[in-house]
Design a protein around this motif. Structure first.
Motif, PDB file in Angstrom:
ATOM      1  N   GLY A   1       0.828  -1.202   0.000  1.00  0.00           N
ATOM      2  CA  GLY A   1       0.000   0.000   0.000  1.00  0.00           C
ATOM      3  C   GLY A   1       0.857   1.243   0.000  1.00  0.00           C
ATOM      4  N   ILE A   2       0.238   2.378  -0.353  1.00  0.00           N
ATOM      5  CA  ILE A   2       0.982   3.633  -0.396  1.00  0.00           C
ATOM      6  C   ILE A   2       0.053   4.772   0.012  1.00  0.00           C
ATOM      7  N   ALA A   3       0.610   5.754   0.718  1.00  0.00           N
ATOM      8  CA  ALA A   3      -0.126   6.958   1.106  1.00  0.00           C
ATOM      9  C   ALA A   3       0.873   8.089   1.251  1.00  0.00           C
ATOM     10  N   SER A   4       0.402   9.332   1.112  1.00  0.00           N
ATOM     11  CA  SER A   4       1.293  10.485   1.239  1.00  0.00           C
ATOM     12  C   SER A   4       0.643  11.548   2.115  1.00  0.00           C
ATOM     13  N   ARG A   5       1.471  12.316   2.800  1.00  0.00           N
ATOM     14  CA  ARG A   5       0.996  13.385   3.659  1.00  0.00           C
ATOM     15  C   ARG A   5       2.197  14.266   4.043  1.00  0.00           C
ATOM     16  N   ASP A   6       2.000  15.566   4.065  1.00  0.00           N
ATOM     17  CA  ASP A   6       3.028  16.492   4.546  1.00  0.00           C
ATOM     18  C   ASP A   6       2.949  16.514   6.071  1.00  0.00           C
ATOM     19  N   LEU A   7       3.778  15.712   6.713  1.00  0.00           N
ATOM     20  CA  LEU A   7       3.721  15.564   8.154  1.00  0.00           C
ATOM     21  C   LEU A   7       4.389  16.703   8.909  1.00  0.00           C
ATOM     22  N   ASP A   8       5.420  17.296   8.328  1.00  0.00           N
ATOM     23  CA  ASP A   8       6.216  18.281   9.059  1.00  0.00           C
ATOM     24  C   ASP A   8       6.034  19.711   8.554  1.00  0.00           C
ATOM     25  N   ARG A   9       5.026  19.921   7.682  1.00  0.00           N
ATOM     26  CA  ARG A   9       4.672  21.256   7.200  1.00  0.00           C
ATOM     27  C   ARG A   9       5.813  21.948   6.456  1.00  0.00           C
ATOM     28  N   ASP A  10       6.631  21.153   5.752  1.00  0.00           N
ATOM     29  CA  ASP A  10       7.704  21.762   4.978  1.00  0.00           C
ATOM     30  C   ASP A  10       7.322  21.967   3.519  1.00  0.00           C
ATOM     31  N   GLY A  11       6.069  21.665   3.161  1.00  0.00           N
ATOM     32  CA  GLY A  11       5.598  21.871   1.800  1.00  0.00           C
ATOM     33  C   GLY A  11       5.793  20.692   0.880  1.00  0.00           C
ATOM     34  N   THR A  12       6.428  19.614   1.352  1.00  0.00           N
ATOM     35  CA  THR A  12       6.591  18.406   0.553  1.00  0.00           C
ATOM     36  C   THR A  12       6.027  17.221   1.326  1.00  0.00           C
ATOM     37  N   ASP A  13       5.494  16.251   0.591  1.00  0.00           N
ATOM     38  CA  ASP A  13       4.839  15.114   1.222  1.00  0.00           C
ATOM     39  C   ASP A  13       5.835  14.018   1.587  1.00  0.00           C
ATOM     40  N   GLU A  14       5.642  13.461   2.785  1.00  0.00           N
ATOM     41  CA  GLU A  14       6.259  12.183   3.101  1.00  0.00           C
ATOM     42  C   GLU A  14       5.424  11.077   2.445  1.00  0.00           C
ATOM     43  N   VAL A  15       6.039   9.913   2.233  1.00  0.00           N
ATOM     44  CA  VAL A  15       5.371   8.795   1.574  1.00  0.00           C
ATOM     45  C   VAL A  15       5.497   7.573   2.469  1.00  0.00           C
ATOM     46  N   MET A  16       4.358   6.932   2.755  1.00  0.00           N
ATOM     47  CA  MET A  16       4.356   5.715   3.569  1.00  0.00           C
ATOM     48  C   MET A  16       4.031   4.534   2.675  1.00  0.00           C
ATOM     49  N   MET A  17       4.852   3.493   2.756  1.00  0.00           N
ATOM     50  CA  MET A  17       4.642   2.282   1.973  1.00  0.00           C
ATOM     51  C   MET A  17       4.609   1.082   2.906  1.00  0.00           C
ATOM     52  N   THR A  18       3.577   0.247   2.751  1.00  0.00           N
ATOM     53  CA  THR A  18       3.476  -0.959   3.553  1.00  0.00           C
ATOM     54  C   THR A  18       4.143  -2.118   2.826  1.00  0.00           C
ATOM     55  N   SER A  19       4.477  -3.169   3.605  1.00  0.00           N
ATOM     56  CA  SER A  19       5.291  -4.230   3.043  1.00  0.00           C
ATOM     57  C   SER A  19       5.212  -5.470   3.918  1.00  0.00           C
ATOM     58  N   MET A  20       5.742  -6.578   3.408  1.00  0.00           N
ATOM     59  CA  MET A  20       6.036  -7.747   4.223  1.00  0.00           C
ATOM     60  C   MET A  20       7.373  -7.477   4.908  1.00  0.00           C
ATOM     61  N   GLY A  21       7.341  -7.288   6.203  1.00  0.00           N
ATOM     62  CA  GLY A  21       8.530  -6.855   6.926  1.00  0.00           C
ATOM     63  C   GLY A  21       8.305  -5.446   7.429  1.00  0.00           C
ATOM     64  N   ASP A  22       9.307  -4.595   7.294  1.00  0.00           N
ATOM     65  CA  ASP A  22       9.145  -3.240   7.820  1.00  0.00           C
ATOM     66  C   ASP A  22       8.321  -2.382   6.877  1.00  0.00           C
ATOM     67  N   GLN A  23       7.588  -1.440   7.486  1.00  0.00           N
ATOM     68  CA  GLN A  23       6.834  -0.448   6.727  1.00  0.00           C
ATOM     69  C   GLN A  23       7.779   0.744   6.506  1.00  0.00           C
ATOM     70  N   ARG A  24       7.721   1.353   5.325  1.00  0.00           N
ATOM     71  CA  ARG A  24       8.710   2.367   4.968  1.00  0.00           C
ATOM     72  C   ARG A  24       8.078   3.756   4.898  1.00  0.00           C
ATOM     73  N   LEU A  25       8.529   4.659   5.748  1.00  0.00           N
ATOM     74  CA  LEU A  25       8.184   6.068   5.640  1.00  0.00           C
ATOM     75  C   LEU A  25       9.366   6.780   5.017  1.00  0.00           C
ATOM     76  N   GLN A  26       9.121   7.455   3.895  1.00  0.00           N
ATOM     77  CA  GLN A  26      10.187   8.146   3.182  1.00  0.00           C
ATOM     78  C   GLN A  26       9.898   9.639   3.107  1.00  0.00           C
ATOM     79  N   ARG A  27      10.967  10.432   2.979  1.00  0.00           N
ATOM     80  CA  ARG A  27      10.878  11.872   2.823  1.00  0.00           C
ATOM     81  C   ARG A  27      11.711  12.296   1.624  1.00  0.00           C
ATOM     82  N   ARG A  28      11.415  13.475   1.098  1.00  0.00           N
ATOM     83  CA  ARG A  28      12.245  14.024   0.029  1.00  0.00           C
ATOM     84  C   ARG A  28      13.640  14.296   0.558  1.00  0.00           C
ATOM     85  N   MET A  29      14.630  13.963  -0.230  1.00  0.00           N
ATOM     86  CA  MET A  29      16.013  14.219   0.158  1.00  0.00           C
ATOM     87  C   MET A  29      16.280  15.720   0.154  1.00  0.00           C
ATOM     88  N   ALA A  30      16.941  16.200   1.180  1.00  0.00           N
ATOM     89  CA  ALA A  30      17.216  17.628   1.319  1.00  0.00           C
ATOM     90  C   ALA A  30      17.984  18.141   0.109  1.00  0.00           C
TER      91      ALA A  30
END
Length: 498
Positions: free
Chosen positions: A253-282
């Protein structure tokens, strides 16, 4: 998302435990053989016009079911003939023809369908040139491109069942339907396909909606990875030359949301094993993402209850503020694919609650959500219009579950309904900004169709606001225009027109 930045940006509010109570609901089970190991989505949308969301639940080998909402978390099964379909893996609501009534894109093992919505939860086949071959479809997303009168539709197809060398290394191709005037042209092929289980159109920072695809590593075995398609006139895959970082996981699964109010969305991906929250690289000017630190507490990689220490399997994922404290939380539906020996068989759903310091803590057990059924699709939405987000989970070979949010509210809330003109009446691609008067950057929310796992919602956007008693709201519309800032009281729904 940087913890030190969140400490500065997020309001210092008390943190309390959320609570959910189970609610009786007509029995409905997502069932079937190996073609229904995946899928099992739920669509949430108001098809009756009374302001209460209905639920349309996939059935697999069972007929799909429409659950009519009568208020106060009371639902009855009332499925019109055109929705009582077998082979359904999921569905997404959207207004395809711009008439102001929500339609349905229905995903199936077989031919996919576009169904035109009518008054009183009636549906009928569309006559707009859409034609689907028999695929095993497990992912969907939609957007509007340019001045098109119809949305662009992406269908993600899983294993090619006709490949004699399958199922491994037999991932099907995906398909992109673009309009040609007021009808759909034959689909474009998006290849290679690596067995997608979720996809989402979003403006990832390039000024247009591109297509991110989360793929199931179990079948692509070698050569596959997560994908992002640039929506050029001829779509192309982003690659290292664009800043895209190769990333491989058992994507569900996949979902996105700007969690830290920096104007860019974080992306959450579900998986078998760890779930991955990613952010845009600075400093990145392209679609470059990196995993957030493990210490943020978002991996949810093993069950917290049930006594099974093997890795978890995440499916539907959704962001939402479950106590209205002003901080978005994360819900993940969990469950073994079937009898995968290396994964947990007793695998409760996650509720990752964001704390004042920006980290997340598991609260699924204390909140009452620790079901050990095989969860698949889910809904995180205010189903009874009390301002708190409720939860529904569709399970494989077990009854659908529904929980009412009875958490002590930690703050106020606001729902924002966008009412644009035809053709894009839902203003898909718009960004809603909410200024809570604290001096922090406004909360920004993109309106999208897609993501999750095999099901989505078409409802007003819900914002938890913490202590704010009045807020300013504006909309950055898909055509590039912006509305004026509107001041509004809280604990209500507001409608905004262009």
């Amino acid at each position: 998302m940087r913890p030190e930045l969140l400490l500065l940006l997020l309001p210092a509010a008390a943190w309390a435990e959320p609570r959910f109570d189970p609610v009786p609901v007509p029995e409905h089970i997502y069932a079937g053989g190996w073609e229904h190991f995946v899928g099992g989505g739920i669509a949430a949308f108001d098809c009756s016009g009374d302001g209460l969301p209905e639920l349309y639940a996939a059935g697999g080998s069972n007929p799909a079911t429409l659950l009519r909402n009568h208020g106060a978390m009371s639902f009855t099964a009332d499925t019109p003939p055109d929705l009582a379909l077998t082979g359904v893996t999921g569905a997404y609501p959207l207004d395809i023809d711009g008439d102001g009534l929500l339609d349905l894109a229905v995903l199936r093992v077989g031919e996919n369908l576009l169904l035109k919505g009518g008054p009183g939860c009636t549906f009928a086949p569309f006559d707009i040139g859409f034609a689907s071959d028999a695929h095993w479809t497990t992912a969907f997303a939609a957007t509007w491109e340019g001045a098109s009168t119809l949305p662009t539709l992406a269908f993600g197809n899983y294993v090619n069942r006709d490949d004699p060398n399958g199922p491994f290394r037999a991932c099907d191709v995906n398909q992109l339907y673009r309009p040609d005037g007021d009808r759909y042209a034959p689909p474009l092929t998006l290849a290679p396909g690596f067995c997608p289980l979720s996809m989402l159109f979003s403006d990832w920072g390039g000024g247009r909606a591109d297509l991110r695809v989360s793929n199931d590593r179990h079948y692509y075995v070698s050569g596959g990875e997560e994908q992002m398609w640039a929506m050029d006139p001829t779509p192309r895959l982003y690659g290292p030359q664009d800043g895209w970082q190769s990333h491989k996981l058992w994507g569900m699964g996949i979902a996105s949301r700007d969690l830290d109010r920096d104007g860019t969305d974080e992306v959450m991906m579900t998986s078998m094993g760890d779930q991955r929250l990613q952010r845009r690289m600075a400093g990145s000017t392209g679609p470059a993402f990196e995993d957030v630190p493990f210490a943020l507490g978002t991996t949810a990689h093993r069950p917290y209850a049930g006594g099974d220490g093997r890795p978890s399997t995440g499916w539907h994922v959704a962001f939402g503020d479950v106590t209205n404290d002003g901080r978005d939380d994360i819900f993940i539906a969990k469950g073994n694919v079937e009898q995968m020996p290396d994964s947990a068989w007793e695998d409760p759903n996650n509720l990752l609650v964001q704390q004042p310091d920006g980290t997340f803590v598991e609260m699924g057990g204390p909140a009452g959500l620790a079901s050990l059924a095989r969860g698949r699709g889910a809904v995180l939405a205010d189903l009874d219009n009390d301002g708190l987000l409720d939860i529904a989970v569709l399970n494989r070979r077990a009854p659908l579950e529904l929980w009412r949010n009875v958490s002590p509210p930690e703050g106020h809330w606001l729902k924002v309904r966008l009412m644009a003109g035809a053709p894009n009446t839902q203003a898909v691609g718009a960004r809603i900004e909410v200024d809570d008067g604290t001096g922090q950057p406004p909360r920004r929310r993109e309106v999208t169709v897609g993501g999750g796992h095999a099901g989505g919602s078409a409802l007003p956007e819900h914002f938890g606001l913490g202590p704010a008693e009045t807020v300013l709201v504006r909309v950055l519309w898909p055509n590039g225009g912006a509305s004026d800032w509107i001041e509004t009281a809280v604990d209500r729904e507001v409608a905004i027109h262009p």
